[in-house]
Enzyme design. Structure first.
Site, mmCIF file in Angstrom:
data_model
loop_
_atom_site.group_PDB
_atom_site.id
_atom_site.type_symbol
_atom_site.label_atom_id
_atom_site.label_comp_id
_atom_site.label_asym_id
_atom_site.label_seq_id
_atom_site.Cartn_x
_atom_site.Cartn_y
_atom_site.Cartn_z
ATOM 1 C CG ASP A 173 -1.982 1.050 1.198
ATOM 2 O OD1 ASP A 173 -1.994 1.853 0.246
ATOM 3 O OD2 ASP A 173 -2.804 1.082 2.129
ATOM 4 C CG ASP A 208 -3.084 3.788 -3.685
ATOM 5 O OD1 ASP A 208 -4.021 3.041 -4.023
ATOM 6 O OD2 ASP A 208 -3.169 4.596 -2.745
ATOM 7 C CD GLU A 209 -5.308 -0.797 -1.484
ATOM 8 O OE1 GLU A 209 -5.211 -1.741 -0.664
ATOM 9 O OE2 GLU A 209 -6.016 0.203 -1.288
#
Length: 357
Positions: free
Chosen positions: A15, A105-106
Site C-alpha cells: 500500500d 496504489d495497492e
C-alpha cells in the site's frame, strides 16, 4: 513470536503511503516535512504530517484548514498519479505474474515461490527498496497466510514499514478485540445492520452462529462474515479480475450555476469514458450521475440500461436523464459520471429511444 511459516501460501499486500500527497512531496522537496493535502473542496489525500492534526480523506477542506491552519492545499493531478501507479504495477509485473492490483496504489502478490521460512523479512526489505529506487516513493507492506490477513497487516505499521502474520493463531489474537471496521469487506452498511444486534467488535460477531448470519445476510455474505473473522476466508490471486467500474468527475474552483456548462462537461466525460471502454473492449450497463453541491451534500442517481453500451451518446443521454431528475441544479462543486455492471459482451446496441422502451 513463532517465526516459522506453516501456511501453504504466503501473500504480500503493498500500500503506497499517502500516495497522492507523497507524489507531490517527491516532485517538490519544499513540501517535505509540512502538512499538505491534495484536493479542492474535499480532501482526497492528506500526508502524515496533516493527519496528526486530524485531517483525513473526504473531509471538507474548510474543516481541514480549521484543524490545521498551516495546511498546504494542492490540486488533484489524477491522470499523473494514475500513470505513476501503472509504473509501479509495471515494476511488479517484471518479476512475477502472480499479482492482483486492487487500485493504482495497492495490490497483492503471491510470494510463496520467492520466500522460504528464514527470508521473509529479507524479501520485504528488497521489495520496498526496489519500489523506492525506481519511483522514489515509500510503501507499507503486510504479509499473511491469506489476502485478508496481508491487507490488515499492511495497515499496522504505517508508514514505510511492514508487519508479518506468521500464522492464523497470531492473526486471530490480533483481531479479536478490534472494531469490525478493521476487517476488509465489512463495510458501513453491514456494520449498521450489526449494530442493531449490539455487535461492534470481532469478538462479539464471533459469538453469532453461521446459520444466524446466513439468515440475516444471505448465504454468500453470511458465510463471508463467519469465515473472515476466523481466518478461514481464502481466495487466490486473480490478475484477470474484471474491472468493476469506470469513472470520471471534476471539482470546480467555484460553484457552477450554468446548466449548459454542466451539460457540456457531462458530454466531455461521456466521450472520455466511451474511449476507455472501447480501448478495453468493454461495455457498461449502469450509468450513475454523481453531483456535489457547495454545502458538500452529495447525491448519486443511477440508470440501468436494458443493454450494455460503449457509445458516447448512450452514456451522455443516460447521465442527462439522471441530471434532469435533480431538483437542484445550481451551486454545483463536483459533477461526474460513473459506469458499472461492466461486461465483455458485445451485444448489438439498439438506439437510445429503443433502450428506454
Amino acid at each position: 513470536m513463532e517465526r516459522s511459516y506453516s501456511s501453504e501460501k504466503i501473500f504480500l499486500h503493498y500500500d503506497m503511503d499517502a500516495f497522492f500527497a507523497s507524489v507531490e512531496q517527491r516532485d517538490n522537496p519544499q513540501l517535505k516535512g509540512i502538512p499538505i493535502a491534495v484536493g479542492f473542496g474535499v480532501v482526497t489525500t492528506a500526508n502524515y504530517e496533516a493527519r496528526k492534526f486530524g485531517v483525513k480523506s473526504a473531509m471538507p477542506t474548510v474543516t481541514a484548514k480549521k484543524l490545521c491552519p498551516n495546511l498546504k492545499l494542492l490540486p488533484v493531478r489524477k491522470n499523473y498519479y494514475s500513470n505513476i501507479g501503472k509504473e509501479i504495477q509495471g515494476l511488479i509485473k517484471k518479476f512475477t505474474n502472480k499479482y492482483e492490483f486492487t487500485s493504482i496504489d495497492e495490490g497483492y502478490i503471491d510470494i510463496t515461490e520467492f520466500v522460504k521460512t528464514d527470508n521473509i523479512e529479507k524479501f520485504i526489505i528488497k521489495f520496498k527498496k526496489y519500489i523506492f529506487k525506481n519511483v522514489g516513493l515509500t510503501c507499507s507492506v503486510g504479509i499473511g497466510f491469506s489476502k485478508v490477513s496481508a491487507k490488515i497487516a499492511s495497515d499496522i505499521n504505517k508508514p514505510d514499514n511492514y508487519f508479518i502474520f506468521y500464522n492464523r493463531e497470531q492473526f486471530l489474537e490480533y483481531i479479536k478485540d478490534k472494531n469490525l471496521s478493521l476487517i476488509p469487506g465489512i463495510g458501513k452498511k453491514t456494520r449498521e445492520q450489526l449494530k442493531l444486534f449490539n455487535i461492534f467488535t470481532v469478538s462479539e460477531l464471533y459469538k453469532v452462529e453461521k446459520r444466524e448470519l446466513i439468515k440475516k445476510f444471505g448465504e454468500s455474505r453470511g458465510e463471508y462474515l463467519y469465515n473472515v473473522i476466523r481466518g478461514i476466508q481464502y481466495s487466490d490471486i486473480d490478475n484477470n479480475r474484471k474491472r468493476q467500474s469506470y469513472g470520471h468527475e471534476i471539482t470546480f474552483n467555484q460553484s457552477m450555476n450554468d446548466i449548459l456548462e454542466l451539460q457540456d462537461e457531462l458530454k466531455i466525460q461521456a466521450e472520455k469514458l466511451s474511449k476507455r471502454l472501447k480501448e478495453n473492449k468493454e461495455f457498461a450497463k449502469t450509468v450513475t450521475l454523481k453531483i456535489r453541491y457547495s454545502n458538500f451534500v452529495t447525491y448519486t442517481k443511477a440508470k440501468t440500461l436494458k443493454f450494455a453500451v460503449d457509445d458516447t451518446e448512450y452514456i451522455f443521454n443516460s447521465a442527462m436523464e439522471n441530471f434532469r431528475l435533480l431538483k437542484k441544479k445550481d451551486e454545483v462543486k463536483l459533477i461526474g459520471i460513473h459506469l458499472s455492471s461492466i461486461t465483455k459482451s458485445n451485444i448489438i446496441q439498439l438506439s437510445f429511444n429503443e433502450l428506454k422502451k
